[in-house]
Design an enzyme around this catalytic site. Structure first.
Site, PDB file in Angstrom:
ATOM      1  CE  LYS A 163      -1.746   2.626   3.071  1.00  9.65           C
ATOM      2  NZ  LYS A 163      -1.553   3.904   2.344  1.00  9.65           N
ATOM      3  N   GLY A 220       7.105   4.835   8.459  1.00  8.05           N
ATOM      4  CA  GLY A 220       6.317   6.058   8.589  1.00  8.05           C
ATOM      5  C   GLY A 220       6.483   6.669   9.963  1.00  8.05           C
ATOM      6  CB  SER A 221       4.392   9.072  11.785  1.00 11.06           C
ATOM      7  OG  SER A 221       3.164   8.385  11.890  1.00 11.06           O
ATOM      8  CB  THR A 222       6.995   7.535  16.259  1.00  8.34           C
ATOM      9  OG1 THR A 222       8.331   7.512  15.733  1.00  8.34           O
ATOM     10  CG2 THR A 222       6.995   6.827  17.589  1.00  8.34           C
ATOM     11  N   GLY A 232       3.103   3.975  13.736  1.00  7.89           N
ATOM     12  CA  GLY A 232       3.799   2.732  14.092  1.00  7.89           C
ATOM     13  C   GLY A 232       3.247   2.132  15.373  1.00  7.89           C
ATOM     14  CD  GLU A 277      13.221   3.297   8.685  1.00  7.00           C
ATOM     15  OE1 GLU A 277      13.130   4.253   9.503  1.00  7.00           O
ATOM     16  OE2 GLU A 277      13.484   3.440   7.489  1.00  7.00           O
ATOM     17  CB  CYS A 304      13.457   8.071   8.278  1.00  7.67           C
ATOM     18  SG  CYS A 304      14.370   6.907   7.275  1.00  7.67           S
ATOM     19  CD  GLU A 335      10.695  12.179  11.759  1.00  4.96           C
ATOM     20  OE1 GLU A 335       9.558  11.690  11.907  1.00  4.96           O
ATOM     21  OE2 GLU A 335      11.624  11.561  11.234  1.00  4.96           O
TER      22      GLU A 335
HETATM   23  P1  NAI Z   1       1.976   8.194   8.524  1.00  5.86           P
HETATM   24  O1  NAI Z   1       2.854   7.333   9.363  1.00  5.86           O
HETATM   25  O2  NAI Z   1       0.595   8.394   9.025  1.00  5.86           O
HETATM   26  O3  NAI Z   1       1.873   7.552   7.038  1.00  5.86           O
HETATM   27  C1  NAI Z   1       2.746   6.582   6.538  1.00  5.86           C
HETATM   28  C2  NAI Z   1       1.943   5.438   5.917  1.00  5.86           C
HETATM   29  O4  NAI Z   1       1.118   4.836   6.900  1.00  5.86           O
HETATM   30  C3  NAI Z   1       1.007   5.863   4.785  1.00  5.86           C
HETATM   31  O5  NAI Z   1       1.003   4.863   3.790  1.00  5.86           O
HETATM   32  C4  NAI Z   1      -0.341   5.912   5.479  1.00  5.86           C
HETATM   33  O6  NAI Z   1      -1.420   5.718   4.598  1.00  5.86           O
HETATM   34  C5  NAI Z   1      -0.224   4.742   6.434  1.00  5.86           C
HETATM   35  N1  NAI Z   1      -1.125   4.773   7.595  1.00  5.86           N
HETATM   36  C6  NAI Z   1      -1.576   5.855   8.285  1.00  5.86           C
HETATM   37  N2  NAI Z   1      -2.397   5.480   9.286  1.00  5.86           N
HETATM   38  C7  NAI Z   1      -2.474   4.122   9.246  1.00  5.86           C
HETATM   39  C8  NAI Z   1      -3.160   3.135  10.025  1.00  5.86           C
HETATM   40  N3  NAI Z   1      -3.939   3.464  11.058  1.00  5.86           N
HETATM   41  N4  NAI Z   1      -3.008   1.840   9.712  1.00  5.86           N
HETATM   42  C9  NAI Z   1      -2.214   1.470   8.679  1.00  5.86           C
HETATM   43  N5  NAI Z   1      -1.549   2.346   7.915  1.00  5.86           N
HETATM   44  C10 NAI Z   1      -1.664   3.665   8.182  1.00  5.86           C
HETATM   45  O7  NAI Z   1       2.741   9.564   8.306  1.00  5.86           O
HETATM   46  P2  NAI Z   1       2.213  10.989   7.754  1.00  5.86           P
HETATM   47  O8  NAI Z   1       0.967  11.376   8.471  1.00  5.86           O
HETATM   48  O9  NAI Z   1       2.152  10.956   6.274  1.00  5.86           O
HETATM   49  O10 NAI Z   1       3.414  11.950   8.186  1.00  5.86           O
HETATM   50  C11 NAI Z   1       3.472  12.508   9.481  1.00  5.86           C
HETATM   51  C12 NAI Z   1       4.878  12.527  10.027  1.00  5.86           C
HETATM   52  O11 NAI Z   1       5.396  11.214  10.060  1.00  5.86           O
HETATM   53  C13 NAI Z   1       5.895  13.295   9.227  1.00  5.86           C
HETATM   54  O12 NAI Z   1       5.876  14.654   9.511  1.00  5.86           O
HETATM   55  C14 NAI Z   1       7.179  12.658   9.683  1.00  5.86           C
HETATM   56  O13 NAI Z   1       7.598  13.225  10.901  1.00  5.86           O
HETATM   57  C15 NAI Z   1       6.800  11.219   9.913  1.00  5.86           C
HETATM   58  N6  NAI Z   1       7.176  10.383   8.766  1.00  5.86           N
HETATM   59  C16 NAI Z   1       8.301   9.607   8.869  1.00  5.86           C
HETATM   60  C17 NAI Z   1       8.727   8.856   7.790  1.00  5.86           C
HETATM   61  C18 NAI Z   1       9.937   8.011   7.855  1.00  5.86           C
HETATM   62  O14 NAI Z   1      10.535   7.711   6.823  1.00  5.86           O
HETATM   63  N7  NAI Z   1      10.338   7.539   9.017  1.00  5.86           N
HETATM   64  C19 NAI Z   1       8.020   8.892   6.512  1.00  5.86           C
HETATM   65  C20 NAI Z   1       6.821   9.699   6.510  1.00  5.86           C
HETATM   66  C21 NAI Z   1       6.440  10.408   7.616  1.00  5.86           C
END
Ligand code: NAI
Ligand code: MG
Length: 490
Positions: free
Chosen positions: A186, A239-241, A244, A261, A295, A392
């Site tokens: 996804k 993605g985000s903590t 996670g 991660e 990240c 972050e």
């Molecule tokens: P997010 O963690 O919500 O999104 C990342 C992925 O998770 C997307 O594919 C999203 O559709 C999916 N997702 C969201 N909620 C979910 C759930 N309940 N169950 C399963 N999958 C879910 O991150 P977001 O809101 O786009 O970004 C927010 C912050 O997260 C950023 O400002 C940054 O600080 C951090 N982030 C860190 C990343 C990294 O590489 N470690 C990458 C992207 C964001």
């Protein structure tokens, strides 16, 4: 017709399940936004729980067929190698899609995202034929044959973010497919285009139907449905903590394997004996590349007081000289961030830091005009408990703290004083300082005298709240396997 028009009209409302394109049952859509001007350029399907169910069923069936020997390690290797070749053959088209969808400068996508996606798949292709178990001698007396067998963990759900959409997809599916798993990927709702193009390429590369399924969709719908599905054996998430944490909680219902991660606030330590010019260039690259949306970005600069003026002045100078603008212009070094929400979030962090007494040496101002641009920003006069030092920001914002000692324990304490533990960087010309800090730093990755050197041969992952498990390297492939212990009385 542009690349994205072609792709969007070919797959309007479609998801990739069981080796074919189907209309999403959800009937819902996601707007595709171009971050460089904020315009909507079309829409893609937003998969829902019914689509996830279909994909899981197709993936489970593909694994059942594969278990009768129809999908050998050599076949997995060949299919991954042909996918890598297909990426190379379509490199410019993928680069254009990624540029429009994620706002990445075209020169970065051509140089990094696209070629590294192919290179990563080649690396993982090699592992398909090299996984093995072991034989052991038992301690208990008797005539035994005892061994371990390494088996694919099962159907895997992979959820990725928007910062490196194509590379993120390649680096997720590569090890899982090498290990013999079937995957449901996804992509992030902000960046579906390169994943859809990848599905087209996958279709041509000899993967059995159902072995790779690609479902664009929102996290709360498609993502949550993957995490909740009883027949998904493992979730791999980046993605985000915050998300996670939700995934770890929800996956515990079926005790799924989970690797997460997550974020980071990675320290960059500059010792007084460092090469200041080299350090400054790498520090600027480390935090401003991809507009800070990485990240492992070195976002927390910890610099010895004797050299802080020089380092900050040089980083600020590089920041001011970076060309920010249209991602399609090959001269552009800095594109927009991914969305209005991220742009607002980043400026809110900067504004609050300034209100708390931080000084903005460069950047910090919202540019006029369309697009989600954030100029490279350096904040000084900070203290260790400020929010912009601890959290972050995920933008091109460097927070600077100073220290006035060469005591490695004290410096490491400062660096480790954070919830995250993804990466850490050290600049020094002393072997003792370098290795001494490597030993003391609580981070999954430590780099000395470089901000680069990221490579899929190395395991990547976080300590503390930056996640658990490792991706890449042997460990990253083995994370998609289960070990079965076999004992035979002879
Ligand atoms: P997010 O963690 O919500 O999104 C990342 C992925 O998770 C997307 O594919 C999203 O559709 C999916 N997702 C969201 N909620 C979910 C759930 N309940 N169950 C399963 N999958 C879910 O991150 P977001 O809101 O786009 O970004 C927010 C912050 O997260 C950023 O400002 C940054 O600080 C951090 N982030 C860190 C990343 C990294 O590489 N470690 C990458 C992207 C964001
Ligand atoms: Mg987009």
């Amino acid at each position: 017709m542009t690349q994205y028009d072609k792709l969007l009209s070919a797959h309007a409302g479609e998801v990739f399940i069981d080796g074919e394109w189907r209309q999403a049952k959800s009937g819902k859509a996601i707007d595709v936004i171009n971050p460089s001007d904020g315009e909507c350029i079309g829409e893609v399907a937003a998969s829902g729980a019914d689509d996830v169910n279909d994909a899981v069923e197709a993936a489970a069936a593909a694994m059942r067929r594969a278990s009768s020997g129809g999908w050998t390690p050599a076949m997995r290797q060949d299919a991954l190698l042909s996918l890598a070749r297909a990426i190379d053959d379509n490199a410019e088209e993928l680069a254009q899609l990624e540029m429009i969808d994620a706002g990445k400068p075209i020169r970065n996508v051509r140089f990094l995202d696209v070629p590294q996606s192919a290179a990563g798949l080649r690396y993982f292709a090699g592992w398909a034929t090299k996984l093995s178990g072991e034989t052991m001698e038992l301690s208990v007396p008797g005539d035994w044959h005892a061994c371990t067998v390494r088996e694919p963990v099962g159907v895997v759900g992979q959820i990725i973010p928007w910062n490196y959409p194509l590379m993120g997809a390649a680096m997720k599916i590569g090890p899982a497919l090498a290990a013999g798993c079937a995957v449901i990927l996804k992509p992030a709702e902000q960046t579906s285009l390169s994943a859809l193009r990848l599905a087209e390429l996958i279709r041509q590369c000899g993967f059995p139907a159902g072995m790779v399924n690609i479902l664009p969709g929102y996290g709360a719908d498609a993502g949550a449905a993957l995490v909740a599905h009883p027949d998904v054996a493992k979730i791999a998430f980046t993605g985000s903590t915050a998300t996670g944490r939700v995934i770890l909680r929800d996956a515990s219902a079926h005790l799924k394997r989970v690797t997460v991660e997550l974020g980071g606030k990675s320290p960059v330590i500059v010792m007084p004996d460092a090469n200041i010019e080299e350090a400054a260039r790498a520090i600027a690259m480390g935090i401003f590349f991809n507009s800070g949306q990485t990240c492992s970005a070195g976002s927390r600069l910890l610099v010895h007081a004797s050299v802080v003026k020089d380092v900050v002045a040089r980083v600020a100078e590089i920041a001011s000289s970076m060309a920010m603008g249209a991602p399609s212009d090959p001269a552009t070094a800095l594109g927009p961030v991914i969305s209005q929400a991220q742009q607002d979030r980043i400026f809110a962090y900067v504004d609050r830091a300034v209100a708390e007494g931080a000084r903005c040496v460069v950047g910090g101002q919202r540019p006029s005009g369309a697009g989600f641009f954030v100029p490279p920003t350096v904040l000084t006069d900070m203290h260790a408990d400020m929010e912009a030092v601890r959290e972050e920001i995920f933008g091109p914002v460097l927070s600077v703290l100073t220290f006035d000692t060469t005591d490695l324990d004290a410096i490491a304490d400062l660096a480790n004083d954070n919830d995250y533990g993804l990466a850490a960087y050290v600049w020094t010309n002393s072997v003792s300082h370098g290795l001494g800090l490597v030993k003391r730093l609580r981070a999954g990755t430590v780099r000395v005298n470089t901000s680069g050197g990221n490579d899929f041969v190395l395991p990547a992952g976080g300590m503390k709240q930056s996640g658990n498990g490792r991706e890449n390297g042997r460990a990253g492939v083995e994370a998609y396997t289960e070990l079965k212990a076999v004992t035979i009385a002879l």
